[in-house]
Design a protein around this motif. Sequence first.
Motif, PDB file in Angstrom:
ATOM      1  N   LEU A 133      64.346  17.308   4.790  1.00 38.02           N
ATOM      2  CA  LEU A 133      64.886  18.368   5.638  1.00 38.02           C
ATOM      3  C   LEU A 133      64.467  18.176   7.086  1.00 38.02           C
ATOM      4  O   LEU A 133      65.277  18.274   8.001  1.00 38.02           O
ATOM      5  N   ALA A 134      63.190  17.858   7.266  1.00 31.25           N
ATOM      6  CA  ALA A 134      62.645  17.783   8.619  1.00 31.25           C
ATOM      7  C   ALA A 134      63.284  16.658   9.413  1.00 31.25           C
ATOM      8  O   ALA A 134      63.658  16.826  10.563  1.00 31.25           O
ATOM      9  N   SER A 135      63.446  15.475   8.764  1.00 31.30           N
ATOM     10  CA  SER A 135      63.987  14.356   9.522  1.00 31.30           C
ATOM     11  C   SER A 135      65.456  14.600   9.859  1.00 31.30           C
ATOM     12  O   SER A 135      65.927  14.197  10.918  1.00 31.30           O
ATOM     13  N   LEU A 136      66.177  15.278   8.963  1.00 33.81           N
ATOM     14  CA  LEU A 136      67.567  15.598   9.280  1.00 33.81           C
ATOM     15  C   LEU A 136      67.635  16.582  10.437  1.00 33.81           C
ATOM     16  O   LEU A 136      68.505  16.506  11.291  1.00 33.81           O
ATOM     17  N   ASP A 137      66.682  17.510  10.479  1.00 34.44           N
ATOM     18  CA  ASP A 137      66.756  18.581  11.449  1.00 34.44           C
ATOM     19  C   ASP A 137      66.187  18.205  12.803  1.00 34.44           C
ATOM     20  O   ASP A 137      66.454  18.888  13.789  1.00 34.44           O
ATOM     21  N   THR A 138      65.390  17.133  12.852  1.00 30.90           N
ATOM     22  CA  THR A 138      64.878  16.714  14.154  1.00 30.90           C
ATOM     23  C   THR A 138      66.052  16.332  15.055  1.00 30.90           C
ATOM     24  O   THR A 138      66.051  16.623  16.255  1.00 30.90           O
ATOM     25  N   GLY A 139      67.063  15.709  14.462  1.00 30.88           N
ATOM     26  CA  GLY A 139      68.282  15.399  15.195  1.00 30.88           C
ATOM     27  C   GLY A 139      68.891  16.653  15.795  1.00 30.88           C
ATOM     28  O   GLY A 139      69.279  16.679  16.967  1.00 30.88           O
ATOM     29  N   TRP A 140      68.916  17.696  14.975  1.00 26.68           N
ATOM     30  CA  TRP A 140      69.455  18.982  15.444  1.00 26.68           C
ATOM     31  C   TRP A 140      68.640  19.506  16.625  1.00 26.68           C
ATOM     32  O   TRP A 140      69.204  19.971  17.628  1.00 26.68           O
ATOM     33  N   ALA A 141      67.317  19.388  16.529  1.00 23.77           N
ATOM     34  CA  ALA A 141      66.458  19.919  17.587  1.00 23.77           C
ATOM     35  C   ALA A 141      66.664  19.159  18.894  1.00 23.77           C
ATOM     36  O   ALA A 141      66.721  19.766  19.969  1.00 23.77           O
ATOM     37  N   ILE A 142      66.814  17.818  18.791  1.00 18.33           N
ATOM     38  CA  ILE A 142      67.051  17.018  19.994  1.00 18.33           C
ATOM     39  C   ILE A 142      68.344  17.459  20.668  1.00 18.33           C
ATOM     40  O   ILE A 142      68.401  17.713  21.873  1.00 18.33           O
ATOM     41  N   LEU A 143      69.395  17.571  19.848  1.00 17.12           N
ATOM     42  CA  LEU A 143      70.683  17.994  20.379  1.00 17.12           C
ATOM     43  C   LEU A 143      70.575  19.357  21.024  1.00 17.12           C
ATOM     44  O   LEU A 143      71.144  19.626  22.078  1.00 17.12           O
ATOM     45  N   ASN A 144      69.813  20.248  20.370  1.00 15.79           N
ATOM     46  CA  ASN A 144      69.687  21.613  20.832  1.00 15.79           C
ATOM     47  C   ASN A 144      69.036  21.662  22.213  1.00 15.79           C
ATOM     48  O   ASN A 144      69.530  22.331  23.120  1.00 15.79           O
ATOM     49  N   ILE A 145      67.930  20.925  22.349  1.00 19.66           N
ATOM     50  CA  ILE A 145      67.239  20.925  23.632  1.00 19.66           C
ATOM     51  C   ILE A 145      68.117  20.290  24.703  1.00 19.66           C
ATOM     52  O   ILE A 145      68.219  20.789  25.830  1.00 19.66           O
ATOM     53  N   SER A 146      68.809  19.201  24.342  1.00 14.70           N
ATOM     54  CA  SER A 146      69.699  18.556  25.305  1.00 14.70           C
ATOM     55  C   SER A 146      70.849  19.478  25.682  1.00 14.70           C
ATOM     56  O   SER A 146      71.247  19.551  26.841  1.00 14.70           O
ATOM     57  N   THR A 147      71.400  20.172  24.677  1.00 17.05           N
ATOM     58  CA  THR A 147      72.513  21.092  24.950  1.00 17.05           C
ATOM     59  C   THR A 147      72.095  22.158  25.947  1.00 17.05           C
ATOM     60  O   THR A 147      72.792  22.422  26.933  1.00 17.05           O
ATOM     61  N   LEU A 148      70.937  22.768  25.681  1.00 18.77           N
ATOM     62  CA  LEU A 148      70.501  23.863  26.547  1.00 18.77           C
ATOM     63  C   LEU A 148      70.130  23.354  27.933  1.00 18.77           C
ATOM     64  O   LEU A 148      70.347  24.060  28.919  1.00 18.77           O
ATOM     65  N   SER A 149      69.611  22.132  28.000  1.00 21.74           N
ATOM     66  CA  SER A 149      69.326  21.557  29.311  1.00 21.74           C
ATOM     67  C   SER A 149      70.630  21.269  30.043  1.00 21.74           C
ATOM     68  O   SER A 149      70.738  21.453  31.249  1.00 21.74           O
ATOM     69  N   PHE A 150      71.624  20.824  29.275  1.00 20.84           N
ATOM     70  CA  PHE A 150      72.953  20.569  29.842  1.00 20.84           C
ATOM     71  C   PHE A 150      73.524  21.858  30.425  1.00 20.84           C
ATOM     72  O   PHE A 150      74.122  21.869  31.486  1.00 20.84           O
ATOM     73  N   LEU A 151      73.298  22.959  29.724  1.00 20.16           N
ATOM     74  CA  LEU A 151      73.794  24.251  30.198  1.00 20.16           C
ATOM     75  C   LEU A 151      72.917  24.820  31.301  1.00 20.16           C
ATOM     76  O   LEU A 151      73.216  25.868  31.854  1.00 20.16           O
ATOM     77  N   GLY A 152      71.792  24.131  31.594  1.00 18.52           N
ATOM     78  CA  GLY A 152      70.919  24.592  32.665  1.00 18.52           C
ATOM     79  C   GLY A 152      69.923  25.636  32.229  1.00 18.52           C
ATOM     80  O   GLY A 152      69.316  26.315  33.051  1.00 18.52           O
ATOM     81  N   LEU A 153      69.732  25.786  30.890  1.00 22.88           N
ATOM     82  CA  LEU A 153      68.804  26.805  30.395  1.00 22.88           C
ATOM     83  C   LEU A 153      67.468  26.211  29.974  1.00 22.88           C
ATOM     84  O   LEU A 153      66.505  26.928  29.769  1.00 22.88           O
ATOM     85  N   GLY A 154      67.433  24.890  29.797  1.00 22.83           N
ATOM     86  CA  GLY A 154      66.211  24.272  29.279  1.00 22.83           C
ATOM     87  C   GLY A 154      65.386  23.663  30.392  1.00 22.83           C
ATOM     88  O   GLY A 154      64.904  24.357  31.282  1.00 22.83           O
ATOM     89  N   VAL A 155      65.251  22.325  30.329  1.00 21.65           N
ATOM     90  CA  VAL A 155      64.474  21.608  31.340  1.00 21.65           C
ATOM     91  C   VAL A 155      65.172  21.720  32.692  1.00 21.65           C
ATOM     92  O   VAL A 155      66.384  21.552  32.797  1.00 21.65           O
ATOM     93  N   GLN A 156      64.397  22.031  33.727  1.00 23.26           N
ATOM     94  CA  GLN A 156      64.987  22.251  35.049  1.00 23.26           C
ATOM     95  C   GLN A 156      64.864  21.002  35.924  1.00 23.26           C
ATOM     96  O   GLN A 156      63.895  20.243  35.814  1.00 23.26           O
ATOM     97  N   ALA A 157      65.839  20.815  36.798  1.00 24.96           N
ATOM     98  CA  ALA A 157      65.789  19.722  37.773  1.00 24.96           C
ATOM     99  C   ALA A 157      64.549  19.919  38.658  1.00 24.96           C
ATOM    100  O   ALA A 157      64.164  21.055  38.912  1.00 24.96           O
TER     101      ALA A 157
END
Lengths: 274, 285
Positions: A195-219
């Motif tokens: 479960l964990a290894s499948l979901d790590t992919g999800w977590a990466i996408l999630n953080i990237s998605t939110l950063s893409f939307l400007g909600l996660g990591v800031q410039a």
Amino acid sequence: MLQQLFKNPVALLCMGIVLLTALLGIFAPLVAPNDPYANDILNKFAGPSWQFPLGTDQLGRCVFSRMLYGIRPTLFLSLLTMLGTIGLGVVMGITAGYFRGTVDEIIMRVVDVMLSFPSQIIILAVVALLGVDIRNVVIASIFIKWAWYARMIRTATIKYTNMNFVLFSRSIGSGNFYILTRHMLPCIAAELAVLASLDTGWAILNISTLSFLGLGVQAPTPEWGAMLNEAKNVMVSNPEQMIVPGIAVVVLVGAFNMLGDCLRDALDPKAVRQ
Amino acid sequence: MKGPILTATDIRVSFRKENQRRLFGRERQQVLRGISLALEEGECLGIIGESGSGKSTLGRVLCGLLKPEAGTVRINGLDIYGRHNHRENAQLHHSLSVVFQDYTSSANPRFRVRHIIGESLRVLERIVGSKLDRERRTAEVLEQVGLPSSFAARYPHELSGGQLQRVCIARALAIRPRIILLDEAISSLDASTQVQIMDLLLELRRSLGLSYLFITHDLTSITYLCDRVAFMNNGEIVERVDDIRHIAEIRHPYARLLLESVMGIGVEYGSGDNAQAQWAAAAAC
């Protein structure tokens, strides 16, 4: 089980990719040819050269160096998310599955409530409440994902609670803590790894998605999703800017998903006998 | 002679039915309807019944895994479902040990034999309150059940069924119990291994002064091993035989049916004097 895994070329490849990415991220200051923050506006959108292996972005920063430094938030924050999710999920799931009764009812009804919300919406709501920050994104991801783990782990725990070795432990008076940590955890760890290894992919996408939307990591902090976000402004004139972070996300997420598949195959008792 | 080491009085257990007629229905299935029994020090009491007669449920009640709705189980006069101080608790867990039918699930597949037995030793250490030499103690109990001490490093899947069941007996012995509950402990083994395990149990009983509660559906093994028998049907004890040599004298129709189905035609009243010898011979071959 591990031997089975190490014989599988796909699994080896995936583990290699993940390990290499992690190492590059850890040793980014040593490996990176340039300072990821140093901009040179006159040299923007430069093509690949010896000094800038993957060219430069709209501010003339080295794309390759930014990719390497970007591994840190992308990979390590997603692993942190998974760790938190699994920790909370395991504690709740095992408690509910082993003790049953009222405890079980309370935990599972909370889980039902959590699972009835769409996950992306909840994350957006939590980030909106707590403010735009990568920490809040991690907290929100854990908050929404633990319920799902708690349910899976509860099922696995119930399956093992009625095994004779657990009954024996209880009848001779081994403590609950001993039974849970020595019998239950190792037994469900295998299923958990999948479960964990499948979901790590999800977590990466999630953080990237939110950063893409400007909600996660800031410039200007380099992060793959945020880099995609900056590159999308020049998508028509300089499309190659999106390719590098895009491919990197796809490869890393793909590696985690395939690794999950291989783990599941390796743990399948029927496959072992073939 | 002291009083019985284990007594159960009027045990009643029922489970909530899964298929209720009405929403939020409260129908219950009565599984045990007032079971009483007593086990004397050093004897072997057989409990026999067909599947679904409640004998395994009774086993769970007796070893402290399932609290009955009514009735008490006492070991040495202590109610096992009552409240106790730490010391009494330790003594209770210390007294009774259990061996299960399904040996494939009775040992954690991720434990080595050393750790399987080590778990019992850990409990014993807590009761005694001092450290034991685990390595030596493990070798001792393995020797008691007729296995070489080199087996301590093996995993359960590296053992045969009979060997694994011996390990389970060793694990049960390791807490130095006075009673062992054998829940169909030999039913899943093949005939020759059954005899070996039963001989082992007889020998252990002689050397360690153990009492057995032997739950089974197999009359042959009862006659081989037990001093007294209780026949269970539909959650009740329908017949008791206090001397195994008079097993052919039973009167209850259900018990007779069970007996005749095993022994075949021609079992007359009083012909059971040499039944034990006959069945010992039959089981051995």
